[in-house]
Design a protein around this motif. Structure first.
Motif, PDB file in Angstrom:
ATOM      1  N   UNK A  44      12.961 -65.619  -9.632  1.00 46.61           N
ATOM      2  CA  UNK A  44      12.880 -67.070  -9.415  1.00 46.61           C
ATOM      3  C   UNK A  44      11.418 -67.512  -9.278  1.00 46.61           C
ATOM      4  N   UNK A  45      10.606 -66.650  -8.657  1.00 43.25           N
ATOM      5  CA  UNK A  45       9.170 -66.915  -8.601  1.00 43.25           C
ATOM      6  C   UNK A  45       8.642 -67.378  -7.254  1.00 43.25           C
ATOM      7  N   UNK A  46       9.479 -67.326  -6.234  1.00 40.89           N
ATOM      8  CA  UNK A  46       9.044 -67.825  -4.917  1.00 40.89           C
ATOM      9  C   UNK A  46       8.010 -66.888  -4.280  1.00 40.89           C
ATOM     10  N   UNK A  47       7.242 -67.425  -3.330  1.00 40.56           N
ATOM     11  CA  UNK A  47       6.144 -66.670  -2.729  1.00 40.56           C
ATOM     12  C   UNK A  47       6.424 -66.204  -1.318  1.00 40.56           C
ATOM     13  N   UNK A  48       7.384 -66.830  -0.677  1.00 38.68           N
ATOM     14  CA  UNK A  48       7.671 -66.452   0.709  1.00 38.68           C
ATOM     15  C   UNK A  48       9.126 -66.769   1.013  1.00 38.68           C
ATOM     16  N   UNK A  49       9.654 -66.033   1.976  1.00 41.29           N
ATOM     17  CA  UNK A  49      11.012 -66.278   2.458  1.00 41.29           C
ATOM     18  C   UNK A  49      10.925 -66.719   3.908  1.00 41.29           C
ATOM     19  N   UNK A  50      11.495 -67.873   4.221  1.00 35.81           N
ATOM     20  CA  UNK A  50      11.706 -68.236   5.628  1.00 35.81           C
ATOM     21  C   UNK A  50      13.112 -67.779   5.982  1.00 35.81           C
ATOM     22  N   UNK A  51      13.140 -66.937   7.008  1.00 28.85           N
ATOM     23  CA  UNK A  51      14.364 -66.313   7.461  1.00 28.85           C
ATOM     24  C   UNK A  51      14.858 -67.042   8.704  1.00 28.85           C
ATOM     25  N   UNK A  52      16.025 -67.671   8.644  1.00 28.41           N
ATOM     26  CA  UNK A  52      16.580 -68.193   9.891  1.00 28.41           C
ATOM     27  C   UNK A  52      16.756 -67.009  10.846  1.00 28.41           C
ATOM     28  N   UNK A  53      16.895 -67.248  12.165  1.00 28.10           N
ATOM     29  CA  UNK A  53      16.738 -66.161  13.149  1.00 28.10           C
ATOM     30  C   UNK A  53      17.643 -64.946  12.936  1.00 28.10           C
ATOM     31  N   UNK A  91       5.988 -55.741  -1.739  1.00 27.57           N
ATOM     32  CA  UNK A  91       5.881 -55.149  -3.085  1.00 27.57           C
ATOM     33  C   UNK A  91       6.290 -56.144  -4.172  1.00 27.57           C
ATOM     34  N   UNK A  92       7.109 -57.119  -3.804  1.00 26.10           N
ATOM     35  CA  UNK A  92       7.511 -58.172  -4.750  1.00 26.10           C
ATOM     36  C   UNK A  92       6.601 -59.405  -4.611  1.00 26.10           C
ATOM     37  N   UNK A  93       5.479 -59.249  -3.890  1.00 23.14           N
ATOM     38  CA  UNK A  93       4.566 -60.370  -3.623  1.00 23.14           C
ATOM     39  C   UNK A  93       5.238 -61.524  -2.883  1.00 23.14           C
ATOM     40  N   UNK A  94       6.116 -61.173  -1.980  1.00 21.89           N
ATOM     41  CA  UNK A  94       6.816 -62.185  -1.184  1.00 21.89           C
ATOM     42  C   UNK A  94       6.507 -61.946   0.294  1.00 21.89           C
ATOM     43  N   UNK A  95       6.078 -63.005   0.970  1.00 19.98           N
ATOM     44  CA  UNK A  95       5.811 -62.890   2.409  1.00 19.98           C
ATOM     45  C   UNK A  95       7.044 -63.289   3.209  1.00 19.98           C
ATOM     46  N   UNK A 191       1.337 -58.592  14.107  1.00 19.81           N
ATOM     47  CA  UNK A 191       0.896 -57.206  13.872  1.00 19.81           C
ATOM     48  C   UNK A 191       1.875 -56.458  12.965  1.00 19.81           C
ATOM     49  N   UNK A 192       3.097 -56.891  12.907  1.00 21.49           N
ATOM     50  CA  UNK A 192       4.081 -56.247  12.009  1.00 21.49           C
ATOM     51  C   UNK A 192       3.940 -56.726  10.558  1.00 21.49           C
ATOM     52  N   UNK A 193       3.054 -57.678  10.359  1.00 18.22           N
ATOM     53  CA  UNK A 193       2.773 -58.083   8.974  1.00 18.22           C
ATOM     54  C   UNK A 193       3.557 -59.276   8.461  1.00 18.22           C
ATOM     55  N   UNK A 194       4.102 -60.099   9.361  1.00 14.55           N
ATOM     56  CA  UNK A 194       4.799 -61.283   8.844  1.00 14.55           C
ATOM     57  C   UNK A 194       3.782 -62.290   8.291  1.00 14.55           C
ATOM     58  N   UNK A 195       4.265 -63.133   7.388  1.00 13.55           N
ATOM     59  CA  UNK A 195       3.374 -64.066   6.696  1.00 13.55           C
ATOM     60  C   UNK A 195       3.311 -65.443   7.323  1.00 13.55           C
ATOM     61  N   UNK A 196       4.131 -65.674   8.333  1.00 14.17           N
ATOM     62  CA  UNK A 196       4.082 -66.989   8.958  1.00 14.17           C
ATOM     63  C   UNK A 196       5.300 -67.253   9.810  1.00 14.17           C
ATOM     64  N   UNK A 197       5.378 -68.473  10.286  1.00 11.78           N
ATOM     65  CA  UNK A 197       6.455 -68.838  11.201  1.00 11.78           C
ATOM     66  C   UNK A 197       6.933 -70.258  10.938  1.00 11.78           C
ATOM     67  N   UNK A 198       8.236 -70.447  11.143  1.00 10.61           N
ATOM     68  CA  UNK A 198       8.824 -71.780  11.200  1.00 10.61           C
ATOM     69  C   UNK A 198       9.165 -71.997  12.670  1.00 10.61           C
ATOM     70  N   UNK A 199       8.743 -73.132  13.226  1.00  5.55           N
ATOM     71  CA  UNK A 199       8.907 -73.354  14.663  1.00  5.55           C
ATOM     72  C   UNK A 199      10.030 -74.349  14.907  1.00  5.55           C
TER      73      UNK A 199
END
Ligand code: TEU
Ligand code: CA
Length: 541
Positions: A44-53, A91-95, A191-199
Motif C-alpha cells: 500500500x505504501x504507508x510509512x507508519x502504523x498507529x496501533x490502538x492500545x 525491515x518494511x520501512x514502517x515505523x 528506547x524500544x525503537x517506536x517511531x512515535x505516539x498518538x496521545x
C-alpha cells in the motif's frame, strides 16, 4: 518554509488490533497477525502504523483502560512479539506509533489498587479524589460513557473522578510524581525503537473538576510542553494528540513548528458537523456540505506555515466515511475514491484507518451483536428514558463506534479471512464483494487508488509544500481547491453527490496534466459525472 520532517510527507495507517488479523484463531486480532500483514501494508505504501492500545488491560473499553503500561495484553501476544513487530516493520520501512492513554488508567492498574486503600497511601494522590457523602457527589459532572463522573469508594469515604467508564479513573496530572512516572514509561518505549505516539484525549489531562472544567484546562499547554521536553524531543518522533476541543488557534500551539509541543493534533470540527450544539452525537441531523468546505479551508489556511494538520476521515470511534459522506450502495467505489482524492490532496499528514482503503462500510446489526461500551450504555440509558427502540437503533446504525470495529475483510473465505474461530464481533456480511485480496489484484480498485495517492505525495513536493485556496465556495455539489508552491500547482475537483453538475473549472484544468481520477474513460466532459473526482498538476515556468 522547512517541511523536511519525515512525518510531513508520511502517510500513517491506523490498526485496531483486535479487528485486524487473528494469527492463533481465538477470534481476536493480535501482534503476530499484524506481522503477517506487513507485506500488504508495504505494498500500500504507508510509512507508519498507529496501533490502538495493546497494553495489558481488562478491556472494559477495548484497551483504552490500561492496567500495565509496560506490558502487552496476553490476548495480543507478548512483549517479545511487540519487539518483533517493531523490528519486522522496520525491515518494511514502517515505523510503529504507540497509543498513549495518559488521562486515565484502568482501575485494575496497581497505582489505583493502592490508591483506593487509604488516603495516606503513597499512590492515593495519583488520582482525583473528593470528600463527600454517599449518594451526594461533589457536583453534577457526567461521564462520557453515561452516568455521574464521580464514583464512591465506601472504604475511604471519598469519590474518585472518571471522565469515561467507572473502570477508567482519571490520573491526577497536578501531581508531579504522576507526570514523572509517565515520562519514564514513555522513554522506556522510545528506547524500544517506536517511531512515535498518538496521545489519547490529551486535551483533557489538565482537568479542573471543581470548576467543572475538563477540556483545555489552565495548565494544559504547560503540561504538554514539559511532557514533550522530557520525552519526545529527545528523539525523531511523530506525535499526534487527540483534541476534540482544538480550535485552529489552539492547534497552532500544539503543532508549533518550534517543536515545543507535538507534531500535530487530531481535531474533529469536520467530523462533528452533523452534531447540533447542546445535543449528543446520537441525535441525527443532516450533513452540511458548504460548512464542510468552509471548515477544511479554514484549517488549511490558518495552519499554513504556522502549524501542521492531520488529515483523516475515519478512526476506531467513527462511522465509516463512505457510509457518511459517500454512497455505500451503487456508487460505493466511485464515492470512496472521491473522498480519498479530496483528502489526500490537502496539506498535512494523511491517516488511513484499516479497511478505509477497501471502502469498508457501516453495519446494521441487532443490539445483541454490539460490543462497544459507549453504544451499550447509551442503548440502556435511552430505553430507560423512554426513547423508542427503533429510533435508538437508527442512531446506532449511523453512529456506533462498532461500525469501524468489524473485522478487517481480507478475502471472501470464512469470516473474511480474519479468523477460523468465532470472531469477537461479527464480520460485515458484505465481505464477499468487499475484500482485500480482490482489490489488490484489481488496478481500478479503491485500494489501488489509495496506493497511487500515497505515491503521488512522495513524488510531487507541492502536496507537502503548497498553500491552499478553496474554489467555488458556494457551489452546492462541487468541492474544488488549488494548491500552489514555487514550482507547481495542484488542482482538485470533486463532485460530492450523484448529480451531474456543470464544471466551471474546465478551462483551468485543460492546461494541466491529469494525475489521478476515479473514472476510467477520461474525456473531460463539461459536466461532472456522479461522485467524479479529478486531480491535476502543472509546473510553473
Ligand atoms: O476517545 C475520546 C472520546 O472523547 C470518545 O469518547 C469520543 O467522544 C467517542 O468515541 C465518540 O463517539 C478516545 C479513544 O479514541 C476512545 O476509543 C476511548 O474510548 C476514549 O478516548 C477513552 O480512552
Ligand atoms: Ca488471536
Amino acid at each position: 518554509m522547512s517541511n523536511n520532517k519525515w512525518w510531513k510527507s508520511a502517510v500513517i495507517y491506523q490498526i485496531y488490533p483486535r479487528s485486524f488479523a487473528d494469527s492463533n484463531n481465538d477470534g481476536i486480532g493480535d501482534l503476530q497477525g499484524m506481522i503477517s500483514k506487513l507485506d500488504y501494508l508495504e505494498n500500500l505504501g504507508i510509512n507508519a502504523i498507529w496501533l490502538s492500545p495493546v497494553y495489558k488491560s481488562p478491556q472494559d473499553d477495548n484497551g483504552y483502560d490500561i492496567s500495565d503500561y509496560r506490558d502487552i495484553d496476553p490476548m495480543f501476544g507478548t512483549l517479545g512479539d511487540m519487539e518483533r513487530l517493531i523490528a519486522e516493520a522496520g525491515k518494511h520501512n514502517i515505523r510503529i506509533i504507540m497509543d498513549l492513554v495518559l488521562n486515565h488508567s484502568s482501575d485494575e492498574h496497581h497505582w489505583f489498587q493502592e490508591a483506593k486503600k487509604s488516603r495516606e497511601n503513597p499512590y492515593h494522590d495519583y488520582y482525583v479524589w473528593r470528600d463527600g457523602k454517599e449518594g451526594v457527589p461533589p457536583n453534577e459532572m457526567r461521564a462520557a460513557f453515561g452516568g455521574s463522573a464521580w464514583e464512591w469508594v465506601p472504604e475511604i469515604q471519598q469519590y474518585y473522578f472518571h471522565q469515561f467508564s467507572v473502570k477508567q479513573p482519571d490520573l491526577n496530572w497536578e501531581n508531579p510524581k504522576v507526570r514523572q512516572e509517565i515520562y519514564d514509561m514513555i522513554n522506556w518505549w522510545i528506547a524500544k525503537g517506536v517511531g512515535g505516539f498518538r496521545l489519547d484525549v490529551i486535551d483533557l489531562v489538565a482537568k479542573e473538576p471543581d470548576r467543572q472544567i475538563t477540556t483545555n484546562g489552565t495548565r494544559l499547554h504547560e503540561f504538554i510542553r514539559e511532557l514533550s521536553r522530557e520525552t519526545f524531543q529527545k528523539a525523531d518522533l511523530v506525535t499526534v494528540g487527540e483534541a476534540w476541543g482544538a480550535t485552529t488557534q489552539l492547534a497552532k500551539l500544539y503543532s508549533n513548528p518550534d517543536n515545543s509541543e507535538l507534531s500535530m493534533v487530531f481535531q474533529f470540527e469536520h467530523i462533528c458537523l452533523d452534531q447540533v450544539e447542546g445535543k449528543e452525537k446520537w441525535d441525527l441531523s443532516p450533513l452540511p456540505f458548504l460548512k464542510l468546505k468552509e471548515v477544511f479551508a479554514r484549517w488549511q489556511k490558518e495552519l499554513y506555515g504556522k502549524g501542521w494538520n492531520s488529515l483523516f476521515w475515519d478512526n476506531h470511534d467513527l462511522p465509516r466515511i463512505v457510509s457518511r459522506w459517500g454512497d455505500d450502495g451503487k456508487n460505493r467505489t466511485k464515492s470512496a475514491k472521491m473522498l480519498a482524492i479530496l483528502l489526500h490532496g490537502m496539506q498535512g499528514t494523511p491517516y488511513i484507518y484499516q479497511g478505509e482503503e477497501l471502502g469498508m462500510t457501516n453495519v446494521a446489526y441487532g443490539i445483541e451483536e454490539y460490543r462497544d461500551i459507549e453504544t451499550l450504555n447509551m442503548y440502556k440509558e435511552r430505553l430507560e428514558n423512554g426513547y423508542k427502540e427503533e429510533d435508538i437503533m437508527k442512531s446506532i446504525h449511523a453512529k456506533s463506534r462498532d461500525n469501524a470495529r468489524t473485522p478487517m475483510q481480507w478475502n471472501d473465505g470464512k469470516n473474511a479471512g480474519f479468523t477460523d474461530a468465532v470472531p469477537w464481533i461479527k464480520v460485515n456480511p458484505n465481505y464477499k464483494e468487499i475484500n482485500a485480496s480482490q482489490q489488490v489484484e484489481d488496478e481500478n480498485s479503491i485500494f489501488n487508488c489509495y496506493k497511487k495517492l500515497i505515491r503521488l505525495r512522495k513524488d510531487y513536493p507541492v502536496f507537502v509544500e503548497g498553500d491552499f485556496k478553496l474554489l467555488l465556495a458556494e457551489d452546492e455539489n462541487i468541492f474544488a481547491y488549488i494548491r500552489e508552491d514555487e514550482e507547481a500547482q495542484l488542482l482538485v475537483i470533486c463532485n460530492f453527490y450523484g448529480q451531474t453538475p456543470e464544471c466551471p473549472l474546465e478551462d483551468m484544468a485543460s492546461s494541466m496534466e491529469l494525475l489521478i481520477c476515479n473514472y476510467e474513460d477520461i474525456e473531460q466532459p463539461a459536466t461532472l459525472r456522479p461522485y467524479e473526482a479529478r486531480m491535476y498538476w502543472k509546473a510553473k515556468k
